[in-house]
Motif scaffolding. Structure first.
Motif, short mmCIF file in Angstrom:
data_model
loop_
_atom_site.label_atom_id
_atom_site.label_comp_id
_atom_site.label_asym_id
_atom_site.label_seq_id
_atom_site.Cartn_x
_atom_site.Cartn_y
_atom_site.Cartn_z
N GLY A 1 -30.41 4.92 -26.43
CA GLY A 1 -31.57 5.61 -27.27
C GLY A 1 -32.87 4.87 -26.83
O GLY A 1 -33.99 5.72 -26.50
N CYS A 2 -33.21 3.59 -26.14
CA CYS A 2 -34.22 3.22 -25.64
C CYS A 2 -34.59 3.94 -24.47
O CYS A 2 -35.85 4.41 -24.35
CB CYS A 2 -34.16 1.78 -25.34
SG CYS A 2 -34.08 0.67 -26.70
N LEU A 3 -33.76 4.14 -23.56
CA LEU A 3 -34.21 4.78 -22.38
C LEU A 3 -34.51 6.22 -22.66
O LEU A 3 -35.31 6.92 -22.12
CB LEU A 3 -33.00 4.79 -21.14
CG LEU A 3 -32.46 3.30 -20.84
CD1 LEU A 3 -31.16 3.48 -20.06
CD2 LEU A 3 -33.68 2.84 -20.21
N LEU A 4 -33.61 7.00 -23.66
CA LEU A 4 -34.13 8.44 -23.93
C LEU A 4 -35.40 8.28 -24.43
O LEU A 4 -36.47 9.33 -23.99
CB LEU A 4 -33.12 8.94 -24.71
CG LEU A 4 -33.23 10.34 -25.32
CD1 LEU A 4 -33.14 11.35 -23.90
CD2 LEU A 4 -32.12 10.82 -26.28
N LEU A 5 -35.75 7.64 -25.42
CA LEU A 5 -36.98 7.73 -26.13
C LEU A 5 -38.21 7.18 -25.03
O LEU A 5 -39.37 7.92 -25.17
CB LEU A 5 -37.02 6.72 -27.33
CG LEU A 5 -36.09 7.14 -28.57
CD1 LEU A 5 -36.30 6.12 -29.74
CD2 LEU A 5 -36.15 8.45 -29.10
N ALA A 6 -38.11 6.28 -24.15
CA ALA A 6 -38.98 5.90 -23.27
C ALA A 6 -39.31 7.18 -22.45
O ALA A 6 -40.48 7.18 -22.01
CB ALA A 6 -38.54 4.81 -22.64
N ALA A 7 -38.29 8.01 -21.95
CA ALA A 7 -38.53 9.02 -21.10
C ALA A 7 -39.18 10.04 -21.63
O ALA A 7 -39.93 11.07 -20.97
CB ALA A 7 -36.99 9.46 -20.52
N THR A 8 -39.08 10.27 -22.92
CA THR A 8 -39.73 11.49 -23.76
C THR A 8 -41.12 11.26 -24.31
O THR A 8 -41.64 11.98 -25.04
CB THR A 8 -38.87 12.02 -24.72
OG1 THR A 8 -38.71 10.94 -25.97
CG2 THR A 8 -37.38 12.65 -24.44
N LEU A 9 -41.64 9.89 -24.11
CA LEU A 9 -42.91 9.76 -24.39
C LEU A 9 -43.84 10.40 -23.85
O LEU A 9 -43.57 11.15 -22.77
CB LEU A 9 -43.19 8.05 -24.25
CG LEU A 9 -42.63 7.38 -25.24
CD1 LEU A 9 -42.62 5.83 -24.54
CD2 LEU A 9 -43.12 7.36 -26.54
N PRO A 10 -45.34 10.59 -24.27
CA PRO A 10 -46.15 11.41 -23.56
C PRO A 10 -46.40 10.86 -22.12
O PRO A 10 -46.15 9.66 -21.87
CB PRO A 10 -47.62 11.00 -24.25
CG PRO A 10 -46.94 10.56 -25.76
CD PRO A 10 -45.76 10.00 -25.38
N PHE A 11 -46.60 11.92 -21.22
CA PHE A 11 -46.43 11.86 -19.69
C PHE A 11 -47.44 10.50 -19.13
O PHE A 11 -46.79 9.84 -18.43
CB PHE A 11 -46.80 13.24 -18.93
CG PHE A 11 -46.83 12.87 -17.52
CD1 PHE A 11 -45.75 13.11 -16.95
CD2 PHE A 11 -48.11 13.01 -16.93
CE1 PHE A 11 -45.85 12.89 -15.29
CE2 PHE A 11 -47.94 12.99 -15.41
CZ PHE A 11 -47.00 12.85 -14.74
N LYS A 12 -48.54 10.50 -19.58
CA LYS A 12 -49.37 9.55 -19.12
C LYS A 12 -48.82 8.29 -19.60
O LYS A 12 -49.13 7.16 -18.80
CB LYS A 12 -51.06 9.83 -19.85
CG LYS A 12 -51.76 10.75 -19.21
CD LYS A 12 -52.99 11.04 -20.07
CE LYS A 12 -53.84 11.94 -19.35
NZ LYS A 12 -55.04 12.33 -20.05
N ALA A 13 -48.23 7.91 -20.76
CA ALA A 13 -47.84 6.75 -21.35
C ALA A 13 -46.59 6.40 -20.32
O ALA A 13 -46.56 5.04 -19.89
CB ALA A 13 -47.41 6.63 -22.55
#
Length: 422
Positions: A376-388
Motif C-alpha cells: 500500500g505504501c509503495l502504491l500510494l507513493a507512486a500515484t502521488l502528483p508527479f512533481k511530488a
C-alpha cells in the motif's frame, strides 16, 4: 562515547494526545481539498484506503516500537532489522520531509492568524514552539492536550453546523471516476494520518513502552479515523466533491454554505491552532529522529547531546527549529503535502519491511499486515502528483549518495547491521 538516554515521563494518555495532536491537526483543514480534486465523488473511498494502509503501518510500527523503545522510530527499526542503509534512508526521508512539513504548518498558522504577514507569524510560531519544547516533553504534552481539546470542539461544531444547518444542494459531481485519482487522493489523505509516528519516535520517553506504545497508537488512530469520517461526510454533503476540491478553506466554506457563516471565524482560528499543534508534534518527532541519527554519526555528533537537567535533546531541537525558520523565511512550502506524503510513505514502507522480519516470539503481526502495508505504501507513493514523486526521488537519491560517500570514508557505526536480525 554513548549519548545519555532520555527520561521516561509520558504515560498512555500523554502518548495518545501526542498522536492526536499530530493527526488531528492542520491536515484535517488542508488535506481534504486536494484529495477531493483527485478522488472526486469517491473521496470517502480514498479515505478508507488511506485508513487501511495507516492501520497496517500502525500495527507494524507498534510491534516494532514495543521491541525497540528508543528515540528514532523507523530509523532504529530499519537499522536493526534490515541493515544500516534502510534505516538511514527512512530517517533521512523523515527528517527532510517532516522539516518541510514543519515549515508548511508554520506558514499555515501565519496564513490563518494574520493574513498578509504569514512569514513573520510563522517564524514567531516556530520560535515559541521550540522554546516550549526546551522546557521538557511534559510541558509539550500538556500544551498538546489543550490544543487537541480545542480543535476537537471546533470540528464537532463544524459537523453539527453541516448536519443541522440548512441543506443546500451539493455541488455537481465530476463525470466518471479514475482509479488512479482515488489512489492519489488516498496518498494525499495519508498526510493527515501519518502523525502516529510521533508516538514511536518518542519511544525512549514513554513509560512501559511495550504496553503503552501499541495501545496509544491504536487509540489515537481509531479516534482520528472517526473524526475524519464525520468531517468528510459533513463537508461533502454540503459542498459536494467539486466545490470541496476547489476550496482554499473547505471547512469554513462548508459551515458558511450550511447557513452558519458566523462560525467561519472560529473555524479559521481552529485551523491556526490545529496547525500550531501539528507543528509542536512535528518538531518533537523530527528532533528525536535527529538525535538517533546523530548518535550513529549519520548526522553531526554534537546533535546527540541530552540536557542534563531537563533530559531532552536540546541541541537537536534548536537545530531543527533553526532549519525550519530558514525554510519559512525563504520558501513557500504550503504546497508540501504531496512531498511530505511521499517521504512518509517510504518511511512506513521500511517499517513494514522491518516488521516482516519479526518472529512470533518477538510479537510479529499476522504476515498479511506488513505485506499489505508495504504494498500500500509503495502504491500510494507512486500515484502521488508527479512533481511530488520527482522531488521525493531526488531527495532520497541525494540521501543515498551521502550515505555511500560517508560509508566509503568511515567504518560502519557500532551496533548497525548489514543483514536482518536473526
Amino acid at each position: 562515547m554513548t549519548s545519555p538516554r532520555l527520561a521516561r515521563h509520558l504515560g498512555t494518555t500523554d502518548a495518545v494526545v501526542v498522536g492526536l495532536g499530530a493527526m488531528i491537526g492542520a491536515g484535517v483543514f488542508a488535506a481534504f481539498a486536494p484529495a477531493a480534486r483527485a478522488a472526486g465523488s469517491l473521496l470517502l473511498v480514498a479515505l478508507g484506503i488511506a485508513a487501511v494502509v495507516a492501520y497496517c503501518n500502525a500495527t507494524s510500527s507498534a510491534r516494532l516500537a514495543a521491541l525497540y523503545p528508543e528515540s528514532g522510530g523507523t530509523y532504529v527499526y530499519g537499522r536493526r532489522r534490515l541493515g544500516d542503509f534502510w534505516g538511514y534512508l527512512a530517517g533521512w526521508g523523515f527528517v527532510v520531509g517532516k522539516t518541510a512539513s514543519c515549515a508548511a504548518m508554520a506558514l499555515t498558522v501565519g496564513a490563518y492568524a494574520f493574513p498578509g504577514h504569514e512569514r513573520a507569524v510563522a517564524v514567531l510560531a516556530v520560535v515559541a514552539v521550540t522554546a516550549l519544547n526546551l522546557f521538557g516533553v511534559q510541558k509539550s504534552a500538556l500544551a498538546t492536550r489543550i490544543i487537541v481539546a480545542f480543535v476537537l470542539v471546533v470540528l464537532a461544531a463544524v459537523v453539527a453546523a453541516c448536519v443541522f444547518g440548512r441543506s443546500p444542494a451539493p455541488g455537481p459531481s465530476p463525470a466518471g471516476f479514475s482509479g488512479w485519482g482515488v489512489l492519489q487522493g488516498a496518498g494525499l489523505l495519508f498526510f493527515a494520518f501519518a502523525g502516529y509516528a510521533r508516538i514511536a519516535t518518542l519511544g525512549e520517553e514513554v513509560v512501559d513502552p511495550a504496553r503503552t506504545i501499541p495501545r496509544a497508537i491504536r487509540i489515537s488512530l481509531g479516534i482520528t479515523l472517526l473524526v475524519y469520517l464525520a468531517v468528510a461526510v459533513a463537508a461533502v454533503s454540503v459542498l459536494g466533491s467539486v466545490r470541496l476540491g476547489a476550496s482554499t478553506a473547505p471547512l469554513a466554506d462548508a459551515v458558511t454554505a450550511a447557513g452558519n457563516g458566523w462560525l467561519a471565524p472560529a473555524v479559521r482560528v481552529g485551523a491556526a491552532v490545529a496547525a500550531l499543534g501539528s507543528l509542536l508534534a512535528l518538531l518533537l518527532g523530527v528532533s528525536r529522529t535527529t538525535l538517533a541519527m546523530a548518535r550513529d554519526r549519520h548526522l553531526p555528533g554534537f546533535l546527540a547531546a541530552v540536557h542534563p537537567a531537563r533530559q531532552i535533546p536540546h541541541r537537536a531541537e534548536l537545530a531543527v527549529g533553526a532549519a525550519v525558520v530558514v525554510l519559512v523565511s525563504l520558501l513557500d512550502l504550503r504546497g508540501a503535502i504531496g512531498f511530505s506524503s511521499f517521504g512518509v510513505l517510504v518511511y512506513y514502507a521500511v517499517a513494514n519491511g522491518s516488521a516482516l522480519t519479526l518472529r512470533r516470539e518477538e510479537g510479529a503481526p499476522h504476515r498479511l499486515v506488513p505485506v499489505a502495508g508495504l504494498a500500500g505504501c509503495l502504491l500510494l507513493a507512486a500515484t502521488l502528483p508527479f512533481k511530488a514523486v520527482i522531488a521525493g526521488l531526488v531527495v532520497f537519491a541525494i540521501g543515498a549518495l551521502l550515505w555511500w560517500v560517508r560509508r566509503s570514508a568511515r567504518p560502519t557505526p557500532p551496533g548497525s547491521t548489514t543483514t536482518p536480525s536473526a
